[in-house]
Design a protein around this motif. Structure first.
Motif, PDB file in Angstrom:
ATOM      1  N   ALA A 138       1.732  19.982   4.872  1.00 27.63           N
ATOM      2  CA  ALA A 138       1.619  21.020   5.896  1.00 27.63           C
ATOM      3  C   ALA A 138       0.247  21.686   5.877  1.00 27.63           C
ATOM      4  N   ASP A 139      -0.422  21.711   4.717  1.00 30.63           N
ATOM      5  CA  ASP A 139      -1.756  22.327   4.641  1.00 30.63           C
ATOM      6  C   ASP A 139      -2.867  21.389   5.099  1.00 30.63           C
ATOM      7  N   GLY A 140      -2.512  20.156   5.514  1.00 31.33           N
ATOM      8  CA  GLY A 140      -3.493  19.189   6.003  1.00 31.33           C
ATOM      9  C   GLY A 140      -4.017  18.233   4.953  1.00 31.33           C
ATOM     10  N   SER A 141      -3.707  18.465   3.683  1.00 25.73           N
ATOM     11  CA  SER A 141      -4.151  17.533   2.641  1.00 25.73           C
ATOM     12  C   SER A 141      -3.320  16.259   2.709  1.00 25.73           C
ATOM     13  N   VAL A 142      -3.913  15.153   2.261  1.00 28.34           N
ATOM     14  CA  VAL A 142      -3.246  13.851   2.336  1.00 28.34           C
ATOM     15  C   VAL A 142      -3.253  13.191   0.965  1.00 28.34           C
ATOM     16  N   ASP A 143      -2.097  12.715   0.548  1.00 27.84           N
ATOM     17  CA  ASP A 143      -1.938  11.990  -0.718  1.00 27.84           C
ATOM     18  C   ASP A 143      -1.462  10.578  -0.429  1.00 27.84           C
ATOM     19  N   LEU A 144      -1.761   9.665  -1.360  1.00 27.40           N
ATOM     20  CA  LEU A 144      -1.088   8.368  -1.384  1.00 27.40           C
ATOM     21  C   LEU A 144       0.134   8.578  -2.255  1.00 27.40           C
ATOM     22  N   MET A 185       0.854  -1.183   0.000  1.00 27.65           N
ATOM     23  CA  MET A 185       0.000   0.000   0.000  1.00 27.65           C
ATOM     24  C   MET A 185       0.893   1.237   0.000  1.00 27.65           C
ATOM     25  N   ALA A 186       0.493   2.228  -0.776  1.00 29.28           N
ATOM     26  CA  ALA A 186       1.261   3.471  -0.823  1.00 29.28           C
ATOM     27  C   ALA A 186       1.164   4.192   0.518  1.00 29.28           C
ATOM     28  N   PRO A 187       2.244   4.838   0.938  1.00 30.93           N
ATOM     29  CA  PRO A 187       2.224   5.579   2.198  1.00 30.93           C
ATOM     30  C   PRO A 187       1.311   6.811   2.113  1.00 30.93           C
ATOM     31  N   LEU A 208       4.761  11.174   7.074  1.00 27.87           N
ATOM     32  CA  LEU A 208       4.577   9.962   6.277  1.00 27.87           C
ATOM     33  C   LEU A 208       4.069   8.875   7.220  1.00 27.87           C
ATOM     34  N   THR A 209       3.051   8.127   6.759  1.00 33.81           N
ATOM     35  CA  THR A 209       2.490   7.029   7.547  1.00 33.81           C
ATOM     36  C   THR A 209       2.405   5.803   6.646  1.00 33.81           C
ATOM     37  N   MET A 210       3.055   4.728   7.073  1.00 32.39           N
ATOM     38  CA  MET A 210       3.093   3.477   6.323  1.00 32.39           C
ATOM     39  C   MET A 210       2.567   2.357   7.209  1.00 32.39           C
ATOM     40  N   TYR A 211       1.946   1.360   6.617  1.00 30.12           N
ATOM     41  CA  TYR A 211       1.321   0.302   7.412  1.00 30.12           C
ATOM     42  C   TYR A 211       1.190  -0.964   6.570  1.00 30.12           C
ATOM     43  N   ILE A 260      -7.931   4.735   8.042  1.00 26.37           N
ATOM     44  CA  ILE A 260      -6.566   5.165   8.354  1.00 26.37           C
ATOM     45  C   ILE A 260      -6.335   6.566   7.792  1.00 26.37           C
ATOM     46  N   GLN A 261      -6.765   6.778   6.556  1.00 29.95           N
ATOM     47  CA  GLN A 261      -6.589   8.083   5.926  1.00 29.95           C
ATOM     48  C   GLN A 261      -7.313   9.177   6.706  1.00 29.95           C
ATOM     49  N   GLN A 262      -8.505   8.894   7.193  1.00 30.04           N
ATOM     50  CA  GLN A 262      -9.264   9.898   7.962  1.00 30.04           C
ATOM     51  C   GLN A 262      -8.512  10.321   9.220  1.00 30.04           C
ATOM     52  N   ILE A 263      -7.901   9.363   9.885  1.00 35.30           N
ATOM     53  CA  ILE A 263      -7.132   9.695  11.091  1.00 35.30           C
ATOM     54  C   ILE A 263      -5.938  10.576  10.724  1.00 35.30           C
TER      55      ILE A 263
END
Length: 164
Positions: free
Chosen positions: A58-64, A51-53, A95-98, A118-121
């Protein structure tokens, strides 16, 4: 040996894959290799079916991050040409990986925890890496409602701090 034998991380994973495929183990493994340069803050990543990390900006947006560079898991086919991609982790980013043991954790109704949870958190909480990891793990355990863990769970999270 495969990882220490070359500075080219994509070539290292190519070597590892060819070696494992040559063993004819009839098994495969997903693999995510991240090399962090602490001076330039550059992340170099090779993704072999993992799974992509989650990259929280910094602006709070999240990407894979690097999803388009993911290739086959290691051990499936010889000769896969894995690619490395690089990006710079900016101040205030994380960065968050799992492993899939987290997103595939089931509750008593056989409902999966899910990648989206996970993404929501990651999106909702701008916090230290340790706190984010604990928050994700606690959410998975609460979702599982005491069910037997079906797979191994691994979580790696880190932040680039903002200079004071």
């Amino acid at each position: 040996f495969c990882l220490a034998g070359t500075e080219d991380i994509a070539q290292a994973i190519i070597n590892l894959n060819n070696r494992m495929t040559g063993m004819a183990l009839d098994r495969f493994v997903t693999f995510l290799l991240v090399v962090v340069n602490p001076e330039s803050h550059e992340m170099s990543v090779v993704n072999a079916g993992h799974m992509a990390p989650f990259h929280r900006k910094a602006d709070g947006s999240v990407d894979l991050v690097g999803e388009e560079f993911a290739d086959l898991p290691i051990g499936i086919m010889e000769g896969v040409e894995y690619q490395a991609f690089t990006f710079e982790l900016q101040e205030g980013e994380s960065l968050t990986m799992y492993t899939d043991g987290l997103n595939e954790a089931e509750n008593g109704s056989e409902e999966l925890f899910g990648i989206e949870a996970i993404q929501q958190i990651v999106e909702q909480y701008d916090e230290a890496a340790e706190a984010r990891g604990e928050r994700i793990l606690n959410a998975v355990l609460a979702h599982s409602e005491g069910e037997v863990q079906g797979d191994d769970m691994c979580l790696v999270a880190f932040n680039r701090l903002t200079r004071s």
